[in-house]
Scaffold this active site. Sequence first.
Site, short mmCIF file in Angstrom:
data_model
loop_
_atom_site.label_atom_id
_atom_site.label_comp_id
_atom_site.label_asym_id
_atom_site.label_seq_id
_atom_site.Cartn_x
_atom_site.Cartn_y
_atom_site.Cartn_z
N GLY A 1 0.81 -1.22 0.00
CA GLY A 1 0.00 0.00 0.00
C GLY A 1 0.84 1.26 0.00
N GLY B 1 -0.65 4.88 -0.84
CA GLY B 1 -1.64 5.53 0.02
C GLY B 1 -1.00 6.47 1.01
N SER C 1 -7.39 0.35 13.31
CA SER C 1 -7.81 1.75 13.34
C SER C 1 -8.66 1.96 14.59
CB SER C 1 -8.65 2.06 12.10
OG SER C 1 -9.43 3.21 12.33
N SER C 2 -8.62 3.18 15.14
CA SER C 2 -9.41 3.45 16.35
C SER C 2 -10.91 3.31 16.08
CB SER C 2 -9.10 4.85 16.89
OG SER C 2 -9.45 5.82 15.94
N CYS C 3 -11.34 3.38 14.80
CA CYS C 3 -12.78 3.32 14.52
C CYS C 3 -13.33 1.90 14.60
CB CYS C 3 -13.10 3.97 13.17
SG CYS C 3 -12.50 3.01 11.78
N TYR D 1 -15.74 -2.64 7.49
CA TYR D 1 -14.31 -2.31 7.66
C TYR D 1 -13.81 -2.85 9.00
CZ TYR D 1 -10.15 0.62 8.12
OH TYR D 1 -8.86 1.08 8.30
N LYS E 1 -10.90 -5.63 9.76
CA LYS E 1 -9.68 -5.24 10.48
C LYS E 1 -9.51 -6.05 11.76
CE LYS E 1 -7.55 -2.17 8.01
NZ LYS E 1 -6.16 -2.43 7.59
N ASN F 1 -7.39 8.94 14.42
CA ASN F 1 -7.71 9.62 13.15
C ASN F 1 -6.43 10.20 12.54
OD1 ASN F 1 -10.26 9.36 14.46
ND2 ASN F 1 -11.06 10.97 13.16
N HIS G 1 -12.30 12.13 4.70
CA HIS G 1 -12.43 12.42 6.13
C HIS G 1 -12.47 13.94 6.33
CE1 HIS G 1 -10.92 8.19 6.64
NE2 HIS G 1 -11.93 8.21 7.46
N ARG H 1 -12.72 22.41 0.93
CA ARG H 1 -13.86 23.34 0.92
C ARG H 1 -13.43 24.79 1.22
NH1 ARG H 1 -17.83 20.68 4.42
NH2 ARG H 1 -17.44 18.92 3.05
N ASP I 1 -23.12 13.85 13.23
CA ASP I 1 -21.95 14.16 14.06
C ASP I 1 -21.05 12.93 14.21
OD1 ASP I 1 -22.07 16.81 14.75
OD2 ASP I 1 -23.28 16.49 16.55
#
Length: 311
Positions: A12, A15, A109-111, A138, A142, A167, A181, A189, A271
């Site tokens: 990877g 990335g 990942s923390s998620c 995901y 993981k 993150n 993200h 933006r 949120d």
Amino acid sequence: MINKDSKIYVAGHTGMVGSAIFRKLTNEGYRNILTATHKELDLTNQKATFDFFEKEKPEFVFVAAAKVGGILANNTYKAQFLYENLMIASNVIHASYLHNVKKLLFLGSSCIYPKFAPQPIKEEYLLTGELEATNEGYAIAKIAGLKLCDTYRFQYGCNFISAMPTNLYGINDNYHPEHSHVIPALIRRFHEAKIKNIPEVIVWGSGTPKREFLFADDLAEACIFLMHHYNDYGWINVGSGEEVTIKELATLIQNVVGYKGNVVFDNTKPDGTPRKLVDSTKLNSLGWKHKIPLKEGLHITYQDFLKKYGS
Ligand code: GDP
């Protein structure tokens, strides 16, 4: 032990995380780094992956290859996130076992911690509660990867370890308008609003959620540190402890970009989880701490964005 002549495969490497690991290894003088683009090697293809390992025989492997994305991408392409990440983890970890890789580092990942985990999140909270529904695919993939590392250590004696970054943001991030993200989304933006003189910028949600952010080059350094210093079961959290509200983050990015208009919060957008902070005590006690503060990391990231998309 890994040394400057070790044959190191960075899976990877194009990335954000893989390129940071590749850059760090190169800068530190490692001179035998192996890479393959997605076109050259599809890691979801078992035969192609096994053939690659048989031919190249890497000694050390960093698994930074994954299908990743923000909340919308995860929630839309659920099957792809589950299937592709499961295949990548299974193929690379099993190939590493078959071809006697000396050490492998896998990234979680923390998620993937439970949605309502107590804060700060300790390593042992994994699998103690329900997952966040939007990124369940995901997370399941993981978690399987983390368990592969531990079970291959248990049954076959493989030195396979895992890290759980918080993150992330940095060079080579994904700037897709909807699937990215929060940091790349807001950089893009605010930048577009600045050059088009748009009077206001929309930020999703209430602005009150808190997030911890780590610059990808710091994660790369932590991964190399763990390759040298950690040889055990379990996964190690990698965080910065630098936690900000989304409102504070928006102000920081607004200043980095130099946008003079107004910021408006869109409460119709989700949120997500109110807070996501990992407990990095384990890693800190091994002797590693992050180096790049959020503000500095945002400046570097914006320069990288300008170089690639500025015009
Ligand atoms: P999360 O940490 O898994 O929730 O990942 P995200 O980076 O997608 O979102 C972090 C927080 O930033 C959430 O509270 C979002 O609502 C908020 N946010 C504000 N504006 C944006 C945006 O334009 N894109 C994204 N992805 N998140 C945003």
